[in-house]
Write a protein that holds these residues in place. Structure first.
Motif, PDB file in Angstrom:
ATOM      1  N   SER A  41       0.859  -1.185   0.000  1.00 52.06           N
ATOM      2  CA  SER A  41       0.000   0.000   0.000  1.00 52.06           C
ATOM      3  C   SER A  41       0.894   1.234   0.000  1.00 52.06           C
ATOM      4  N   PRO A  42       0.488   2.305  -0.691  1.00 56.25           N
ATOM      5  CA  PRO A  42       1.386   3.425  -0.937  1.00 56.25           C
ATOM      6  C   PRO A  42       1.849   4.136   0.334  1.00 56.25           C
ATOM      7  N   GLU A  43       0.960   4.290   1.312  1.00 54.03           N
ATOM      8  CA  GLU A  43       1.319   5.119   2.454  1.00 54.03           C
ATOM      9  C   GLU A  43       2.034   4.338   3.560  1.00 54.03           C
ATOM     10  N   SER A  44       2.171   3.045   3.424  1.00 53.28           N
ATOM     11  CA  SER A  44       2.831   2.290   4.472  1.00 53.28           C
ATOM     12  C   SER A  44       3.590   1.122   3.863  1.00 53.28           C
ATOM     13  N   GLN A  45       4.182   0.323   4.769  1.00 53.99           N
ATOM     14  CA  GLN A  45       4.973  -0.795   4.259  1.00 53.99           C
ATOM     15  C   GLN A  45       4.249  -2.120   4.401  1.00 53.99           C
ATOM     16  N   ALA A  46       2.955  -2.068   4.482  1.00 49.16           N
ATOM     17  CA  ALA A  46       2.239  -3.338   4.649  1.00 49.16           C
ATOM     18  C   ALA A  46       2.285  -4.157   3.372  1.00 49.16           C
ATOM     19  N   ARG A  47       2.346  -5.454   3.563  1.00 56.41           N
ATOM     20  CA  ARG A  47       2.132  -6.316   2.403  1.00 56.41           C
ATOM     21  C   ARG A  47       0.666  -6.708   2.442  1.00 56.41           C
ATOM     22  N   ILE A  48       0.028  -6.549   1.311  1.00 60.50           N
ATOM     23  CA  ILE A  48      -1.379  -6.921   1.242  1.00 60.50           C
ATOM     24  C   ILE A  48      -1.490  -8.225   0.451  1.00 60.50           C
ATOM     25  N   TYR A  49      -2.027  -9.218   1.068  1.00 58.74           N
ATOM     26  CA  TYR A  49      -2.242 -10.485   0.357  1.00 58.74           C
ATOM     27  C   TYR A  49      -3.694 -10.528  -0.094  1.00 58.74           C
ATOM     28  N   PRO A  50      -3.956 -10.345  -1.396  1.00 58.20           N
ATOM     29  CA  PRO A  50      -5.349 -10.350  -1.852  1.00 58.20           C
ATOM     30  C   PRO A  50      -5.992 -11.720  -1.648  1.00 58.20           C
ATOM     31  N   ARG A  51      -7.303 -11.747  -1.758  1.00 59.30           N
ATOM     32  CA  ARG A  51      -8.061 -12.988  -1.501  1.00 59.30           C
ATOM     33  C   ARG A  51      -7.469 -14.195  -2.238  1.00 59.30           C
ATOM     34  N   ALA A  52      -7.032 -13.975  -3.464  1.00 54.67           N
ATOM     35  CA  ALA A  52      -6.527 -15.101  -4.268  1.00 54.67           C
ATOM     36  C   ALA A  52      -5.217 -15.671  -3.720  1.00 54.67           C
ATOM     37  N   ILE A  56      -8.114 -18.109   3.358  1.00 57.56           N
ATOM     38  CA  ILE A  56      -9.224 -17.854   4.286  1.00 57.56           C
ATOM     39  C   ILE A  56     -10.513 -17.559   3.507  1.00 57.56           C
ATOM     40  N   SER A  57     -11.517 -18.386   3.795  1.00 54.25           N
ATOM     41  CA  SER A  57     -12.800 -18.147   3.112  1.00 54.25           C
ATOM     42  C   SER A  57     -13.835 -17.737   4.162  1.00 54.25           C
ATOM     43  N   ARG A  58     -14.819 -16.959   3.723  1.00 58.55           N
ATOM     44  CA  ARG A  58     -15.827 -16.494   4.679  1.00 58.55           C
ATOM     45  C   ARG A  58     -16.613 -17.655   5.278  1.00 58.55           C
ATOM     46  N   ALA A  59     -16.660 -18.753   4.535  1.00 61.92           N
ATOM     47  CA  ALA A  59     -17.412 -19.919   5.025  1.00 61.92           C
ATOM     48  C   ALA A  59     -16.823 -20.453   6.339  1.00 61.92           C
ATOM     49  N   GLN A  60     -15.532 -20.164   6.588  1.00 62.98           N
ATOM     50  CA  GLN A  60     -14.880 -20.679   7.805  1.00 62.98           C
ATOM     51  C   GLN A  60     -15.045 -19.715   8.985  1.00 62.98           C
ATOM     52  N   ILE A  61     -15.580 -18.537   8.691  1.00 62.03           N
ATOM     53  CA  ILE A  61     -15.654 -17.514   9.751  1.00 62.03           C
ATOM     54  C   ILE A  61     -17.019 -17.567  10.421  1.00 62.03           C
ATOM     55  N   SER A  62     -17.022 -17.436  11.732  1.00 59.84           N
ATOM     56  CA  SER A  62     -18.292 -17.501  12.466  1.00 59.84           C
ATOM     57  C   SER A  62     -19.246 -16.421  11.938  1.00 59.84           C
ATOM     58  N   GLU A  63     -20.517 -16.797  11.818  1.00 61.60           N
ATOM     59  CA  GLU A  63     -21.522 -15.853  11.289  1.00 61.60           C
ATOM     60  C   GLU A  63     -21.577 -14.590  12.135  1.00 61.60           C
ATOM     61  N   ASN A  64     -21.442 -14.779  13.435  1.00 65.01           N
ATOM     62  CA  ASN A  64     -21.524 -13.620  14.323  1.00 65.01           C
ATOM     63  C   ASN A  64     -20.336 -12.682  14.138  1.00 65.01           C
ATOM     64  N   ASN A 185      -9.076  -8.211   6.230  1.00 66.41           N
ATOM     65  CA  ASN A 185      -9.859  -7.000   5.976  1.00 66.41           C
ATOM     66  C   ASN A 185     -11.222  -7.343   5.390  1.00 66.41           C
ATOM     67  N   ILE A 186     -12.275  -6.926   6.065  1.00 67.27           N
ATOM     68  CA  ILE A 186     -13.625  -7.274   5.609  1.00 67.27           C
ATOM     69  C   ILE A 186     -14.008  -6.499   4.332  1.00 67.27           C
ATOM     70  N   ARG A 187     -13.293  -5.397   4.046  1.00 76.84           N
ATOM     71  CA  ARG A 187     -13.651  -4.615   2.849  1.00 76.84           C
ATOM     72  C   ARG A 187     -13.297  -5.343   1.554  1.00 76.84           C
ATOM     73  N   ASP A 188     -12.137  -6.004   1.531  1.00 74.22           N
ATOM     74  CA  ASP A 188     -11.747  -6.674   0.280  1.00 74.22           C
ATOM     75  C   ASP A 188     -11.259  -8.108   0.502  1.00 74.22           C
ATOM     76  N   PHE A 189     -11.423  -8.604   1.724  1.00 74.07           N
ATOM     77  CA  PHE A 189     -11.059  -9.990   2.069  1.00 74.07           C
ATOM     78  C   PHE A 189      -9.558 -10.278   1.908  1.00 74.07           C
ATOM     79  N   SER A 190      -8.770  -9.229   1.962  1.00 74.62           N
ATOM     80  CA  SER A 190      -7.317  -9.420   1.879  1.00 74.62           C
ATOM     81  C   SER A 190      -6.748  -9.626   3.283  1.00 74.62           C
ATOM     82  N   VAL A 191      -5.489 -10.062   3.336  1.00 71.70           N
ATOM     83  CA  VAL A 191      -4.792 -10.152   4.629  1.00 71.70           C
ATOM     84  C   VAL A 191      -3.683  -9.100   4.642  1.00 71.70           C
TER      85      VAL A 191
END
Ligand code: ATP
Ligand code: MG
Length: 476
Positions: A41-52, A56-64, A185-191
């Motif tokens: 990401s431009p403003e920091s040194q984070a590595r973003i791992y996109p969903r692909a 981690i799939s949403r199916a494994q995450i508790s509904e709550n 990240n819930i916005r784009d499902f990246s890590v």
């Protein structure tokens, strides 16, 4: 004592903070030179791992947990899954619980959820309740380490209160291990990964974020967490994370007994007790948690106590794997059994009768242990029940066995006797007798408990007493 006046301590503290910031910078530089295949990401040194690029799939995450993330997002807050759940999901395991990190303050979280309570003093958090499931929502912690009303640092470096809020980028550096600092990240499902946690995860390495010496001093419980996670995940401790544990175990003595009790339960009652016990002993941490037991294990010239403890832990681990309930008092009874026996034996040598000797020894052993790990009263009561019943098992004549059978803790006490017998600490015949007695009909029971024929005064099934010998003990 929280001291701002102690100059020397403050100097050390601010030197540590400087090192901490320096380390953070170094870490960021390394991260920024990340491989080109990983988005930065431009403003920091984070590595973003996109969903692909992660599993981690949403199916494994508790509904709550998903509900909490989505509602925070809808209210225009940032919302991430973080900590053990991300780490475990990446391993394809079912997480124990789901923790959420957000830029909303606890009060703002409370405004979004009606089913929410703010908890904690040291670390203020929001708990969102869904029946029995609780989703813990923590506000990002700030990075600046400085004395204020919201943040209190002990002169020994321990962080006593930490309620300075910040951004995700700051929050990252306050977490313990790199693999615990991954944010989904819930916005784009990246890590989002600032600390190289994904790489460490792939290499099965547990690495403390920052300077391990400082981080252990800040919170010595991290040493116990290091062992717990290494065992549970099957990860290796990074040498820099491992090394200070050998010399800093003593720092745990400053931790409040109630917190250490909670940690002890997590260490021994979550399915990996045997290996955890071995590792804690290896690093000298067990000696801090259970000094009396450790001393027995160190000094006795036979293997009974160790065998017995290993069997007790193995039993708990098997029960956990089978999804059976685990009661802390049973294992704690086993952990402190040897010190209890030694002390009771000493009292009896000095002429005390057996009952009083065991009661006195139990008071002493428990009161010492409570100062280290605050065992709740109902636990110590159950431990006494299990312990005191052990000698009563040898009384197999008359009405006593019937009365023993009626005791609420009979089952646990009998299991305890069985464990002792399996490892040579009690008579196997006695276990057989009681196994039979429990299922026998009235006639059989009457025969079994009949007084011995004239001439014989020895009660049936009198257990072989094993006397713990200590290397230092004088011949008796
Ligand atoms: P599990 O819940 O499976 O035992 P966990 O990693 O989720 O493991 P928690 O105690 O639930 O452990 O903590 C959640 C997260 O909070 C951790 O992953 C870590 O990022 C952070 N954390 C917890 N305790 C500490 C600590 N003592 N120091 C720094 N960070 C911590
Ligand atoms: Mg957790």
């Amino acid at each position: 004592m929280v001291s701002a006046s102690n100059n020397q301590a403050l100097k050390i503290k601010y030197r540590d903070i400087a090192i901490f910031k320096f380390f953070k910078k170094i870490f960021s530089v390394n991260e920024s030179s990340a491989s080109a295949s990983i988005a930065t990401s431009p403003e920091s040194q984070a590595r973003i791992y996109p969903r692909a690029e992660h599993c981690i799939s949403r199916a494994q995450i508790s509904e709550n947990a998903l509900k909490v993330l989505q509602r925070l997002k809808k209210a225009d807050y940032e919302a991430y899954l973080v900590g053990g759940c991300v780490r475990d999901l990446l391993l394809g395991r079912e997480p124990k619980d789901f923790d959420v990190a957000t830029n909303a303050s606890p009060e703002q979280v409370k405004q979004v959820f009606r089913n929410c309570r703010i908890i904690g003093r040291r670390f203020r958090l929001a708990h969102v309740f869904f029946g029995r499931e609780i989703i813990e929502v923590a506000t990002f912690r700030g990075s600046e380490l400085e004395e204020s009303d919201q943040q209190v640092i002990h002169e020994d470096g321990r962080l006593l209160r930490d309620n300075v809020f910040g951004t995700l980028e700051e929050d990252v550096w306050r977490r313990d291990f790199t693999v615990n600092a991954l944010y989904y990240n819930i916005r784009d499902f990246s890590v989002v990964d600032y600390t190289g946690g994904m790489q460490d995860h792939a290499n099965a390495v547990l690495r403390l974020i920052g300077d391990p010496n400082i981080r252990y001093r800040e919170d010595p419980v991290r040493m116990l967490r290091a062992i717990r996670f290494a065992v549970k995940l099957g990860f290796t401790l990074h040498p820099d994370t491992e090394q200070p544990i050998y010399t800093q175990a003593e720092l745990l003595k400053s931790i409040p007994a109630a917190r250490l009790y909670d940690e002890v339960l997590k260490l021994f009652l979550t399915g990996y007790g045997v290996q955890t016990f071995e590792m804690l002993r290896h690093y000298g941490l067990f000696a801090i948690l259970f000094p009396a037991t450790d001393k027995c294990l160190e000094t006795e010239d036979h293997d009974f106590p160790r065998l017995f403890l290993s069997r007790a832990l193995e039993n708990s681990d098997l029960r956990f794997a089978d999804g059976k309930s685990l009661t802390p008092y049973f294992l704690l009874s086993a952990l402190l059994w040897e010190p209890l026996q030694l002390m009771a034996a000493k009292l009896m040598i000095n002429g005390e009768n057996e009952t009083i000797a065991y009661q006195t020894a139990a008071n002493e052993v428990l009161s010492r242990q409570i100062k280290i790990t605050a065992l709740p009263r109902h636990i110590t009561q159950s431990m006494r029940d299990v312990w005191f019943m052990q000698n009563k098992f040898s009384r197999t004549v008359g009405s006593r066995p019937y009365r023993l059978l009626e005791q609420p803790k009979f089952r646990a006490a009998f299991d305890f006797l069985q464990l002792r017998a399996e490892t040579g600490g009690a008579d196997a015949e006695l276990v057989e007798w009681w196994t039979h007695f429990q299922v026998a009909d009235e006639d059989q029971r009457r025969q079994m408990t009949a007084p011995p024929k004239s001439g014989s005064t020895k009660p049936k099934g009198k257990p072989r007493r094993y006397r713990a010998k200590t290397k230092s003990s004088k011949p008796q």
